[in-house]
Design an enzyme around this catalytic site. Structure first.
Site, PDB file in Angstrom:
ATOM      1  N   ARG A 111      40.726  40.439  43.420  1.00 22.65           N
ATOM      2  CA  ARG A 111      40.958  41.831  43.056  1.00 22.65           C
ATOM      3  C   ARG A 111      40.298  42.714  44.106  1.00 22.65           C
ATOM      4  O   ARG A 111      39.182  42.464  44.538  1.00 22.65           O
ATOM      5  CB  ARG A 111      40.385  42.134  41.672  1.00 22.65           C
ATOM      6  CG  ARG A 111      41.261  41.634  40.518  1.00 22.65           C
ATOM      7  CD  ARG A 111      42.556  42.428  40.441  1.00 22.65           C
ATOM      8  NE  ARG A 111      43.390  42.077  39.314  1.00 22.65           N
ATOM      9  CZ  ARG A 111      44.379  41.183  39.358  1.00 22.65           C
ATOM     10  NH1 ARG A 111      44.621  40.529  40.489  1.00 22.65           N
ATOM     11  NH2 ARG A 111      45.124  40.951  38.293  1.00 22.65           N
ATOM     12  N   GLU A 117      46.161  50.432  45.553  1.00 24.31           N
ATOM     13  CA  GLU A 117      47.432  49.772  45.869  1.00 24.31           C
ATOM     14  C   GLU A 117      48.597  50.634  45.383  1.00 24.31           C
ATOM     15  O   GLU A 117      48.561  51.136  44.272  1.00 24.31           O
ATOM     16  CB  GLU A 117      47.483  48.381  45.217  1.00 24.31           C
ATOM     17  CG  GLU A 117      46.431  47.429  45.773  1.00 24.31           C
ATOM     18  CD  GLU A 117      46.508  46.028  45.188  1.00 24.31           C
ATOM     19  OE1 GLU A 117      47.424  45.749  44.382  1.00 24.31           O
ATOM     20  OE2 GLU A 117      45.641  45.200  45.525  1.00 24.31           O
ATOM     21  N   HIS A 156      49.866  42.407  48.324  1.00 20.67           N
ATOM     22  CA  HIS A 156      49.581  41.733  47.050  1.00 20.67           C
ATOM     23  C   HIS A 156      50.688  40.729  46.705  1.00 20.67           C
ATOM     24  O   HIS A 156      51.326  40.805  45.652  1.00 20.67           O
ATOM     25  CB  HIS A 156      49.423  42.756  45.922  1.00 20.67           C
ATOM     26  CG  HIS A 156      48.587  42.239  44.785  1.00 20.67           C
ATOM     27  ND1 HIS A 156      47.796  43.055  44.004  1.00 20.67           N
ATOM     28  CD2 HIS A 156      48.418  40.984  44.285  1.00 20.67           C
ATOM     29  CE1 HIS A 156      47.185  42.335  43.076  1.00 20.67           C
ATOM     30  NE2 HIS A 156      47.547  41.077  43.231  1.00 20.67           N
TER      31      HIS A 156
END
Length: 326
Positions: A236, A265, A284
């Site tokens: 994370r 993000e 991601h």
């Protein structure tokens, strides 16, 4: 009468049909409280399934009948677990399905940063390869280098297997508890975080985001790393203090970083991370394969069905509620 379930992320047709055998499925684009139709369905919903939306007390206030929230992810930091538990709502997640895929991604980041794959590929495409390459194109070896794994959970163990058995890498790890299986299979050595940061050639972060792990890796920890070491984060984003990381990279405190997650993000286009040649930044993609994303959705559907029918045996975050479930 079938319970109402809100699917706030599109499901594959076969999985939607599977869920529809047990529930009346309402498909909505997200869980916006500004949408009157969404509010109407939330008032009736006994289950929700999807990913990325924040499920907090405000959302729960509009869902008085909710019994289960099933996230199509392993992480659940966008859920208020305390509020869910207080209201007796089971939270289900999908931890096993993506283990190998994320470990593959992390190993790819190790190789890409060490061998400067993205950088030299871009230089080749730009026409810079006009003669035999010199040292300005060189990377560093991966085999026999020391890997430090911060968080020896499912993904950490899968990464250790790849690194130790595939690349003969010594493994260091730091974790709240010992993992004798990893120590036996991969000769992993448990140590304190500061020792790991100082000794590892690749520091690989695979921690979930909690109040305790926020900025777990910051300026003091980065300062302990070798100037030749590389940081890898696919857990994370906020587990690593991004400002401190940028500073360490700009000053040459560490050699590089391979990142699949970020504090914000999508990563802003003006982020200094995108200007540094020794950083590999991915959008991601840790679990982003067709097979794994389908498997995650399938697991989330089964989790939801099991929770609605009182058959939960695994993948429940707030397991303390199971003892209270009739």
């Amino acid at each position: 009468m079938k319970p109402v379930v809100i699917a706030y992320k599109p499901l594959p047709a076969a999985l939607l049909a599977r869920l529809s055998e047990h529930a009346r499925v309402i498909e909505t684009p997200g869980l916006s409280l500004d949408n009157s139709e969404t509010l109407s369905w939330l008032a009736q919903a006994e289950g929700i399934i999807g990913s990325n939306a924040n499920v907090d007390r405000q959302v729960l206030d509009h869902a008085p009948r909710l019994k289960v929230a099933s996230t199509i992810s392993v992480g659940y930091d966008n859920f208020d677990v305390t509020a869910l538990t207080e209201r007796g709502v089971l939270l289900m997640h999908t931890p096993d399905v993506l283990t190998d895929t994320v470990a593959d991604t992390m190993m790819a980041l190790v190789l890409a940063t060490a061998r400067r794959i993205v950088e030299v590929a871009n230089r080749t495409k730009a026409g810079e390869w006009t003669s035999s390459i010199d040292a300005s194109w060189f990377g560093c070896d991966v085999h026999h280098k020391t890997m430090g794994i911060v968080g020896m959970g499912r993904i950490g163990k899968a990464l250790a297997r790849r690194a130790h058995l595939g690349f003969d890498m010594p493994i260091l790890y730091t974790s709240r508890s010992a993992h004798p299986d990893a120590e036996e299979k991969f000769s992993a050595q448990r140590c304190e975080l500061n020792e790991l940061m100082a000794r590892a050639d690749f520091v690989c972060v695979v921690l979930p985001l909690t109040a305790q792990t926020h900025h777990f890796i910051g300026e003091p920890e980065l300062a302990l790393m070798k100037p030749s070491a590389i940081l890898i984060n696919a857990g994370r984003g906020p587990v690593v203090d991004e400002s401190a990381l940028i500073s360490a990279l700009q000053r040459g405190t560490i050699a590089g970083a391979g990142l699949d997650v970020f504090e914000q993000e999508p990563l802003p286009v003006n982020s200094p991370l995108l200007q540094l040649p020794h950083v590999v930044a991915l959008p991601h993609i840790g679990s982003a394969t067709h097979e794994t994303r389908y498997g995650m959705a399938a697991c989330a559907v089964e989790n939801l069905i099991n929770a609605l029918t009182g058959q939960v045996t695994r993948y429940c975050v707030n397991r303390e509620l199971l003892a209270k479930t009739p």
